[in-house]
Design a protein around this motif. Structure first.
Motif, PDB file in Angstrom:
ATOM      1  N   PRO A 188     -13.373  -8.950   3.548  1.00 48.19           N
ATOM      2  CA  PRO A 188     -12.242  -8.764   4.557  1.00 48.19           C
ATOM      3  C   PRO A 188     -12.042  -7.224   4.784  1.00 48.19           C
ATOM      4  CG  PRO A 188     -11.546  -8.940   2.093  1.00 48.19           C
ATOM      5  CD  PRO A 188     -12.613  -9.314   2.156  1.00 48.19           C
ATOM      6  N   ARG A 189     -11.286  -7.015   5.918  1.00 47.38           N
ATOM      7  CA  ARG A 189     -11.053  -5.516   6.353  1.00 47.38           C
ATOM      8  C   ARG A 189      -9.720  -5.353   6.944  1.00 47.38           C
ATOM      9  NH1 ARG A 189     -15.759  -4.728   8.426  1.00 47.38           N
ATOM     10  NH2 ARG A 189     -16.512  -6.797   8.256  1.00 47.38           N
ATOM     11  N   LEU A 190      -9.372  -4.149   6.692  1.00 47.18           N
ATOM     12  CA  LEU A 190      -7.912  -3.839   7.449  1.00 47.18           C
ATOM     13  C   LEU A 190      -8.099  -2.935   8.346  1.00 47.18           C
ATOM     14  CD1 LEU A 190      -4.464  -3.911   5.542  1.00 47.18           C
ATOM     15  CD2 LEU A 190      -5.277  -1.996   6.994  1.00 47.18           C
ATOM     16  N   THR A 191      -7.570  -2.874   9.557  1.00 43.83           N
ATOM     17  CA  THR A 191      -7.372  -1.772  10.467  1.00 43.83           C
ATOM     18  C   THR A 191      -5.965  -1.348  10.412  1.00 43.83           C
ATOM     19  OG1 THR A 191      -9.329  -2.810  11.770  1.00 43.83           O
ATOM     20  CG2 THR A 191      -8.109  -1.073  12.769  1.00 43.83           C
TER      21      THR A 191
ATOM     22  N   GLU B   7     -10.641   1.843   9.935  1.00 41.55           N
ATOM     23  CA  GLU B   7     -10.834   0.383   9.123  1.00 41.55           C
ATOM     24  C   GLU B   7     -11.242   0.497   7.729  1.00 41.55           C
ATOM     25  OE1 GLU B   7     -14.771  -2.131   9.483  1.00 41.55           O
ATOM     26  OE2 GLU B   7     -13.449  -2.534  11.245  1.00 41.55           O
ATOM     27  N   HIS B   8     -10.701  -0.186   6.877  1.00 39.49           N
ATOM     28  CA  HIS B   8     -10.799  -0.209   5.331  1.00 39.49           C
ATOM     29  C   HIS B   8     -11.230  -1.389   4.965  1.00 39.49           C
ATOM     30  CE1 HIS B   8      -7.915   3.191   5.558  1.00 39.49           C
ATOM     31  NE2 HIS B   8      -7.281   2.740   6.327  1.00 39.49           N
ATOM     32  N   ILE B   9     -12.245  -1.286   3.894  1.00 33.02           N
ATOM     33  CA  ILE B   9     -13.105  -2.523   3.297  1.00 33.02           C
ATOM     34  C   ILE B   9     -12.977  -2.237   1.956  1.00 33.02           C
ATOM     35  CG2 ILE B   9     -15.205  -3.648   2.776  1.00 33.02           C
ATOM     36  CD1 ILE B   9     -15.980  -2.849   5.945  1.00 33.02           C
ATOM     37  N   GLY B  10     -12.322  -3.262   1.155  1.00 31.53           N
ATOM     38  CA  GLY B  10     -12.053  -3.145  -0.443  1.00 31.53           C
ATOM     39  C   GLY B  10     -10.920  -2.733  -0.671  1.00 31.53           C
TER      40      GLY B  10
ATOM     41  N   PRO C  13       4.561   2.885   5.720  1.00 31.06           N
ATOM     42  CA  PRO C  13       5.603   3.407   5.744  1.00 31.06           C
ATOM     43  C   PRO C  13       6.270   3.695   4.420  1.00 31.06           C
ATOM     44  CG  PRO C  13       6.013   1.107   6.002  1.00 31.06           C
ATOM     45  CD  PRO C  13       4.557   1.573   5.940  1.00 31.06           C
ATOM     46  N   PHE C  14       5.403   3.429   3.202  1.00 36.68           N
ATOM     47  CA  PHE C  14       5.828   3.721   1.844  1.00 36.68           C
ATOM     48  C   PHE C  14       4.325   3.802   1.187  1.00 36.68           C
ATOM     49  CE2 PHE C  14       7.289  -0.592   2.744  1.00 36.68           C
ATOM     50  CZ  PHE C  14       6.290  -1.319   1.965  1.00 36.68           C
ATOM     51  N   ALA C  15       4.531   4.402  -0.113  1.00 37.31           N
ATOM     52  CA  ALA C  15       3.268   4.290  -0.931  1.00 37.31           C
ATOM     53  C   ALA C  15       2.892   2.587  -1.173  1.00 37.31           C
ATOM     54  CB  ALA C  15       3.257   4.766  -2.113  1.00 37.31           C
ATOM     55  N   PHE C  16       1.537   2.298  -0.840  1.00 36.07           N
ATOM     56  CA  PHE C  16       1.064   1.063  -1.054  1.00 36.07           C
ATOM     57  C   PHE C  16      -0.330   0.968  -1.191  1.00 36.07           C
ATOM     58  CE2 PHE C  16      -0.572  -2.814   1.311  1.00 36.07           C
ATOM     59  CZ  PHE C  16       0.031  -3.912   0.313  1.00 36.07           C
ATOM     60  N   GLU C  17      -1.009   0.023  -1.857  1.00 37.35           N
ATOM     61  CA  GLU C  17      -2.146  -0.096  -2.154  1.00 37.35           C
ATOM     62  C   GLU C  17      -2.483  -1.510  -2.489  1.00 37.35           C
ATOM     63  OE1 GLU C  17      -3.776   1.089  -6.628  1.00 37.35           O
ATOM     64  OE2 GLU C  17      -2.707   2.858  -5.419  1.00 37.35           O
ATOM     65  N   VAL C  18      -3.641  -2.003  -2.141  1.00 44.60           N
ATOM     66  CA  VAL C  18      -3.881  -3.410  -2.213  1.00 44.60           C
ATOM     67  C   VAL C  18      -5.727  -3.525  -2.480  1.00 44.60           C
ATOM     68  CG1 VAL C  18      -3.899  -4.039   0.163  1.00 44.60           C
ATOM     69  CG2 VAL C  18      -3.720  -5.979  -1.538  1.00 44.60           C
ATOM     70  N   ASP C  19      -6.129  -4.483  -3.071  1.00 38.98           N
ATOM     71  CA  ASP C  19      -7.168  -4.642  -3.016  1.00 38.98           C
ATOM     72  C   ASP C  19      -7.554  -5.935  -2.194  1.00 38.98           C
ATOM     73  OD1 ASP C  19     -10.041  -5.600  -3.442  1.00 38.98           O
ATOM     74  OD2 ASP C  19     -10.097  -5.476  -5.577  1.00 38.98           O
ATOM     75  N   LEU C  20      -8.207  -5.629  -1.040  1.00 35.03           N
ATOM     76  CA  LEU C  20      -8.230  -6.564   0.113  1.00 35.03           C
ATOM     77  C   LEU C  20      -8.878  -7.853  -0.184  1.00 35.03           C
ATOM     78  CD1 LEU C  20      -8.956  -4.021   3.067  1.00 35.03           C
ATOM     79  CD2 LEU C  20      -6.733  -5.283   2.471  1.00 35.03           C
ATOM     80  N   ARG C  21      -9.987  -7.688  -1.230  1.00 38.55           N
ATOM     81  CA  ARG C  21     -10.873  -9.072  -1.771  1.00 38.55           C
ATOM     82  C   ARG C  21      -9.784  -9.961  -2.239  1.00 38.55           C
ATOM     83  NH1 ARG C  21     -14.442  -4.340  -3.676  1.00 38.55           N
ATOM     84  NH2 ARG C  21     -12.543  -3.684  -4.733  1.00 38.55           N
TER      85      ARG C  21
ATOM     86  N   THR D 270      -8.538 -12.992  -0.102  1.00 39.28           N
ATOM     87  CA  THR D 270      -9.375 -14.246   0.259  1.00 39.28           C
ATOM     88  C   THR D 270      -9.757 -14.970  -1.050  1.00 39.28           C
ATOM     89  OG1 THR D 270     -11.209 -12.598   0.156  1.00 39.28           O
ATOM     90  CG2 THR D 270     -10.327 -13.102   2.087  1.00 39.28           C
ATOM     91  N   ARG D 271      -9.358 -14.588  -2.142  1.00 37.43           N
ATOM     92  CA  ARG D 271      -9.669 -15.446  -3.322  1.00 37.43           C
ATOM     93  C   ARG D 271      -8.660 -16.769  -3.512  1.00 37.43           C
ATOM     94  NH1 ARG D 271     -11.071 -10.228  -6.954  1.00 37.43           N
ATOM     95  NH2 ARG D 271     -12.877  -9.874  -6.059  1.00 37.43           N
TER      96      ARG D 271
END
Length: 178
Positions: free
Chosen positions: A140-143, A156-159, A166-174, A177-178
């Motif tokens: 998966p990817r996020l643009t 573009e971000h992968i992984g 708009p605020f501090a945020f992080e996520v594992d894109l994988r 899809t699980r």
């Protein structure tokens, strides 16, 4: 119940008179009602997981909402879009227009790729939505798009995806899809 004349372009008033629909997903594009089937399980799962992650990071000042009407252009013929997710201030009114939206998120479905990448990107930029994310589950990817001088610039971000807006945020894109 009578509705608007189906041969004319819809105004915002006509759109709101249609009421809520649960069997289809519809948006209003320059006065024309666009109907699509409800998303597939994979899409819904990803949106739900992303919603939970965003909500956990949002804090009290922000609200994360799913499938809510956003008035892009109230002038007849009107445009109303329904992003998969939006982030707005917790104090935003119940009826949202683009000025209230800090972030719009679309998860691509097989039938929405061009709409999400071209049409909505253009409409959201014209309406002044500061941040727009497009999630493609094939990857998966996020643009991540940021509005600069009326145009979106993107990365573009992968992984792992990490941002401060708009605020501090992080996520594992994988995990989407699980």
């Amino acid at each position: 119940m009578s509705g608007p004349d189906p041969t004319s372009l819809l105004s915002l008033r006509d759109w709101r008179a249609l009421g809520e629909e649960t069997d289809v997903r519809s948006e209003l594009q320059e006065g024309v009602r666009i109907v699509t089937p409800r998303p597939a399980k994979r899409h819904i799962r990803a949106v739900h997981r992303l919603w939970n992650a965003l909500e956990g990071a949002a804090g009290e000042d922000y609200e994360v909402l799913g499938e809510i009407d956003i008035v892009i252009d109230a002038h007849t013929p009107a445009t109303v879009r329904v992003p998969d997710l939006v982030v707005c201030a917790a104090t935003a009114p119940d009826n949202l227009d683009a000025a209230h939206v800090l972030l719009a998120v679309e998860v691509i479905s097989p039938g929405t790729r061009r709409i999400d990448r071209v049409m909505k990107r253009s409409e959201y930029a014209d309406a002044g939505i500061a941040y727009y994310w497009i999630v493609d589950l094939d990857g998966p990817r996020l643009t991540e798009f940021t509005l600069t001088d009326g145009q979106y610039t993107g990365h573009e971000h992968i992984g792992e995806f990490t941002t401060t807006v708009p605020f501090a945020f992080e996520v594992d894109l994988r995990l989407l899809t699980r």
